[in-house]
Scaffold this motif. Sequence first.
Motif, PDB file in Angstrom:
ATOM      1  N   ALA A 172       0.821  -1.214   0.000  1.00  0.00           N
ATOM      2  CA  ALA A 172       0.000   0.000   0.000  1.00  0.00           C
ATOM      3  C   ALA A 172       0.856   1.265   0.000  1.00  0.00           C
ATOM      4  N   GLU A 173       1.879   1.275   0.828  1.00  0.00           N
ATOM      5  CA  GLU A 173       2.672   2.494   0.985  1.00  0.00           C
ATOM      6  C   GLU A 173       3.424   2.873  -0.290  1.00  0.00           C
ATOM      7  N   ALA A 174       3.639   1.897  -1.156  1.00  0.00           N
ATOM      8  CA  ALA A 174       4.321   2.195  -2.424  1.00  0.00           C
ATOM      9  C   ALA A 174       3.310   2.291  -3.561  1.00  0.00           C
ATOM     10  N   GLY A 175       2.041   2.318  -3.205  1.00  0.00           N
ATOM     11  CA  GLY A 175       0.989   2.446  -4.215  1.00  0.00           C
ATOM     12  C   GLY A 175       0.888   1.231  -5.130  1.00  0.00           C
ATOM     13  N   ILE A 176       1.303   0.065  -4.634  1.00  0.00           N
ATOM     14  CA  ILE A 176       1.280  -1.143  -5.476  1.00  0.00           C
ATOM     15  C   ILE A 176       0.132  -2.057  -5.058  1.00  0.00           C
ATOM     16  N   SER A 177      -0.665  -2.415  -6.026  1.00  0.00           N
ATOM     17  CA  SER A 177      -1.741  -3.365  -5.777  1.00  0.00           C
ATOM     18  C   SER A 177      -1.943  -4.133  -7.073  1.00  0.00           C
ATOM     19  N   THR A 178      -1.725  -5.423  -7.027  1.00  0.00           N
ATOM     20  CA  THR A 178      -1.767  -6.184  -8.271  1.00  0.00           C
ATOM     21  C   THR A 178      -2.372  -7.561  -8.038  1.00  0.00           C
ATOM     22  N   THR A 179      -2.910  -8.129  -9.090  1.00  0.00           N
ATOM     23  CA  THR A 179      -3.493  -9.468  -8.991  1.00  0.00           C
ATOM     24  C   THR A 179      -2.856 -10.351 -10.056  1.00  0.00           C
ATOM     25  N   VAL A 180      -2.452 -11.552  -9.642  1.00  0.00           N
ATOM     26  CA  VAL A 180      -1.881 -12.495 -10.610  1.00  0.00           C
ATOM     27  C   VAL A 180      -2.612 -13.826 -10.479  1.00  0.00           C
ATOM     28  N   ALA A 201       2.547 -18.571  -9.365  1.00  0.00           N
ATOM     29  CA  ALA A 201       2.372 -17.377 -10.195  1.00  0.00           C
ATOM     30  C   ALA A 201       3.664 -16.586 -10.184  1.00  0.00           C
ATOM     31  N   ALA A 202       4.138 -16.251 -11.373  1.00  0.00           N
ATOM     32  CA  ALA A 202       5.309 -15.372 -11.453  1.00  0.00           C
ATOM     33  C   ALA A 202       4.816 -13.945 -11.291  1.00  0.00           C
ATOM     34  N   ILE A 203       5.617 -13.106 -10.674  1.00  0.00           N
ATOM     35  CA  ILE A 203       5.193 -11.705 -10.559  1.00  0.00           C
ATOM     36  C   ILE A 203       6.246 -10.781 -11.157  1.00  0.00           C
ATOM     37  N   SER A 204       5.765  -9.711 -11.720  1.00  0.00           N
ATOM     38  CA  SER A 204       6.636  -8.703 -12.306  1.00  0.00           C
ATOM     39  C   SER A 204       5.863  -7.391 -12.220  1.00  0.00           C
ATOM     40  N   ILE A 205       6.293  -6.526 -11.332  1.00  0.00           N
ATOM     41  CA  ILE A 205       5.508  -5.322 -11.031  1.00  0.00           C
ATOM     42  C   ILE A 205       6.382  -4.085 -11.253  1.00  0.00           C
ATOM     43  N   PRO A 206       5.937  -3.148 -12.059  1.00  0.00           N
ATOM     44  CA  PRO A 206       6.735  -1.927 -12.221  1.00  0.00           C
ATOM     45  C   PRO A 206       6.718  -1.091 -10.932  1.00  0.00           C
ATOM     46  N   VAL A 207       7.835  -0.433 -10.666  1.00  0.00           N
ATOM     47  CA  VAL A 207       7.944   0.406  -9.464  1.00  0.00           C
ATOM     48  C   VAL A 207       7.986   1.852  -9.923  1.00  0.00           C
ATOM     49  N   GLU A 208       7.116   2.654  -9.360  1.00  0.00           N
ATOM     50  CA  GLU A 208       7.164   4.067  -9.749  1.00  0.00           C
ATOM     51  C   GLU A 208       7.952   4.880  -8.757  1.00  0.00           C
ATOM     52  N   LYS A 209       7.482   4.874  -7.520  1.00  0.00           N
ATOM     53  CA  LYS A 209       8.168   5.687  -6.524  1.00  0.00           C
ATOM     54  C   LYS A 209       8.368   4.819  -5.288  1.00  0.00           C
ATOM     55  N   PRO A 231      21.518   0.919   4.661  1.00  0.00           N
ATOM     56  CA  PRO A 231      21.861   1.005   6.086  1.00  0.00           C
ATOM     57  C   PRO A 231      21.490   2.362   6.679  1.00  0.00           C
ATOM     58  N   GLU A 232      21.582   3.422   5.877  1.00  0.00           N
ATOM     59  CA  GLU A 232      21.261   4.764   6.389  1.00  0.00           C
ATOM     60  C   GLU A 232      19.760   4.925   6.591  1.00  0.00           C
ATOM     61  N   ASN A 233      18.994   4.263   5.763  1.00  0.00           N
ATOM     62  CA  ASN A 233      17.535   4.375   5.849  1.00  0.00           C
ATOM     63  C   ASN A 233      16.919   3.003   5.560  1.00  0.00           C
ATOM     64  N   PRO A 234      16.893   2.140   6.580  1.00  0.00           N
ATOM     65  CA  PRO A 234      16.430   0.756   6.342  1.00  0.00           C
ATOM     66  C   PRO A 234      14.910   0.661   6.239  1.00  0.00           C
ATOM     67  N   LYS A 235      14.405   1.241   5.191  1.00  0.00           N
ATOM     68  CA  LYS A 235      12.949   1.311   5.001  1.00  0.00           C
ATOM     69  C   LYS A 235      12.370  -0.069   4.667  1.00  0.00           C
ATOM     70  N   LEU A 236      11.396  -0.499   5.454  1.00  0.00           N
ATOM     71  CA  LEU A 236      10.712  -1.762   5.172  1.00  0.00           C
ATOM     72  C   LEU A 236       9.255  -1.466   4.835  1.00  0.00           C
ATOM     73  N   TYR A 237       8.767  -2.089   3.789  1.00  0.00           N
ATOM     74  CA  TYR A 237       7.374  -1.915   3.392  1.00  0.00           C
ATOM     75  C   TYR A 237       6.559  -3.101   3.874  1.00  0.00           C
ATOM     76  N   LYS A 238       5.313  -2.812   4.250  1.00  0.00           N
ATOM     77  CA  LYS A 238       4.413  -3.912   4.580  1.00  0.00           C
ATOM     78  C   LYS A 238       3.901  -4.495   3.263  1.00  0.00           C
ATOM     79  N   VAL A 239       4.142  -5.783   3.097  1.00  0.00           N
ATOM     80  CA  VAL A 239       3.710  -6.465   1.875  1.00  0.00           C
ATOM     81  C   VAL A 239       2.632  -7.463   2.268  1.00  0.00           C
TER      82      VAL A 239
END
Length: 630
Positions: free
Chosen positions: A272-280, A288-296, A302-310
């Motif tokens: 959600a935080e990366a604006g990604i929502s997809t169905t395969v 199912a193989a996945i291939s999702i474009p990343v926009e932002k 190490p300086e910014n260990p950002k983790l996204y909820k998937v």
Amino acid sequence: MQGLRTWLGSAVCYVVFAVLSHMAASGIAFAQTRPTATAEAQTVAPALLQNIYGRSHTSLNGRWNYIIDPYEMGYYDYRRMPFDESATGKGGFYDDRAPKDKNDWVEYNFDLSPTMKIPGDWNSQAEKLQLYEGTIWLRQVFDAEPKAGKNYFLYFGAVNYEAHVYLNGKKLGSHKGGFTPFQFDVTGKLNKGKNFVIVKADNTRHQHEIPTVNTDWWNYGGITRDVLLAELPATYINDYKIQLAKGNLKRIEGFVQLAGVRKPEEIKINIAEAGISTTVKTDANGRAAISIPVEKMTYWSPENPKLYKVDIAAAGDSVSDRIGFRTIETRGQDILLNGKSIFLRGISLHDENPLIVGRLRGQADMRMMLQWAKELNSNYVRLAHYPHSEEMLRLADEMGLLVWAEVPVYWTISWTNPDTYQNASQQLTDLMLRDKNRASVIIWSIGNETPVSDARNVFMGKLAATARNNDDTRLVAAALEVHREGHDVIVEDPLADKLDLVSFNEYAGWYWSNTKEMLDYRFKIKYNKPVVITEFGADALAGYHADGDTRWSEEYQDVLYQKQFKMLTAMPGLRGMTPWILVDFRSPRRQHPYFQDFWNRKGLISDSGKKKKAFFTLKNFYDDVQKKYQ
Ligand code: GCB
């Protein structure tokens, strides 16, 4: 004959297993089941569950009763035939018998036996077990409420070294390898109400195993990591890989593998935080193989260990993970993290708490270790010499530490034995399977200080190929050795051509030369690859002060570090290091009664948590290096 049949069974089983586990790791669709590691266990278990901690589970951790069994009385009859291979399958300690009446004969009793804490190695839990190597039986009694239409898995984070597992008196199977997880399908095998699980754990060292008989660390035995009972729906998410594609900051690639499916299913993936929502949609094999474009996206570093909820959801099952996204590559002598050249300011670690000696027992211990690494201004750790726990890797993700992950292919193992190779390859594959979604892991190490020979080159070459087939998004390396010609220190190893880094252990000033003369040596590196020193160091007994020429003193270790920096920074390709080692650690090889007393003293921190002089010297060095790599 019996022996031959068992051997043939094992061989077939291993081949099938190797093929299937390779397919699983590389994301190739495969049938729902794979055999467990040995032939006598007929149970089949599906591929290891990804993200066990994210599944609905009950912990079986706690106090387990144990019986020390040096002669394996509970496993073999007096003709040395395993009870669990007899016609009735009965007679072993796994029956957990109590005398039926006063006339009955039973020579063991779990209820009256002592308890130990699980997870936990046994050596640190009773004085008489400190040096013990052999078999111990462990029993836990638990309640279950199995529901119709659900799947149940009994999951072990790690048992060192060989485990035979029995549920309610029946064998589930066995597993070899002291540091990787394994599971059994116990659907339909749980009682409503009381159940008991019994593990025969055996940490005897053997020449043909991985590791072999000779190591410079303590051979802690037992159930050293979590034991969990997972409950999953009829169709469930078995495995997934969700990572940036190799060298591509603009695309997420991977797969989701369902198990229990009979028809194609839709799988939803939300970040959600990366604006990604997809169905395969899965194929007929549930993959199912996945291939999702990343926009932002904020990339993990190490300086910014950002983790996204998937969030992944399919067929009534769902699982959430916290995943960081980053790329890692080499270009010439540079290591590029998210496309930017970095220096790996590292330190080596064992999975051992020096303060309350024993394997790390939980998150608090792990945080302590990684926090010490951070106090050195590290951005990188080498988790030597075997897979550390999944929780450790998750913490590294969260705390922003890059990781070198390794398998215990250490020193001189049995290069020509096909079973030994299968075992090594299985341990490597299981490690990679488990940690493939961890952003922190940037390097898979296939071994440490393996001496060059034709047989070894074949073995290690195959292992390097396995690592690459399993995962093309990370670097593959090994800690190599050096040799000297006059004052030249040379790395020359045919294996280096198959690796991404020039990584080697060099003990200038300790195992050869000394603090006075070490600067007369220089490194000759012929490979155009990043140089990452995997080890250097010196033993120092904390609080022992003398001049810089006196072995075992803090000053000797300190001077050695200063001179190492001079030698190493003369190499234009130097891109990182993990000096040996963060903290003093236990080793049966370390015999000096005063300076060592079973401790390897190369730690920068002592067994009482005291920082030695060299700790601060390394920190200052890293502070300077960091400025150059802003
Ligand atoms: C090494 C090994 C490491 C030892 C260290 C030492 O080269 O890789 O496991 O503990 O040297 O202290 O000798």
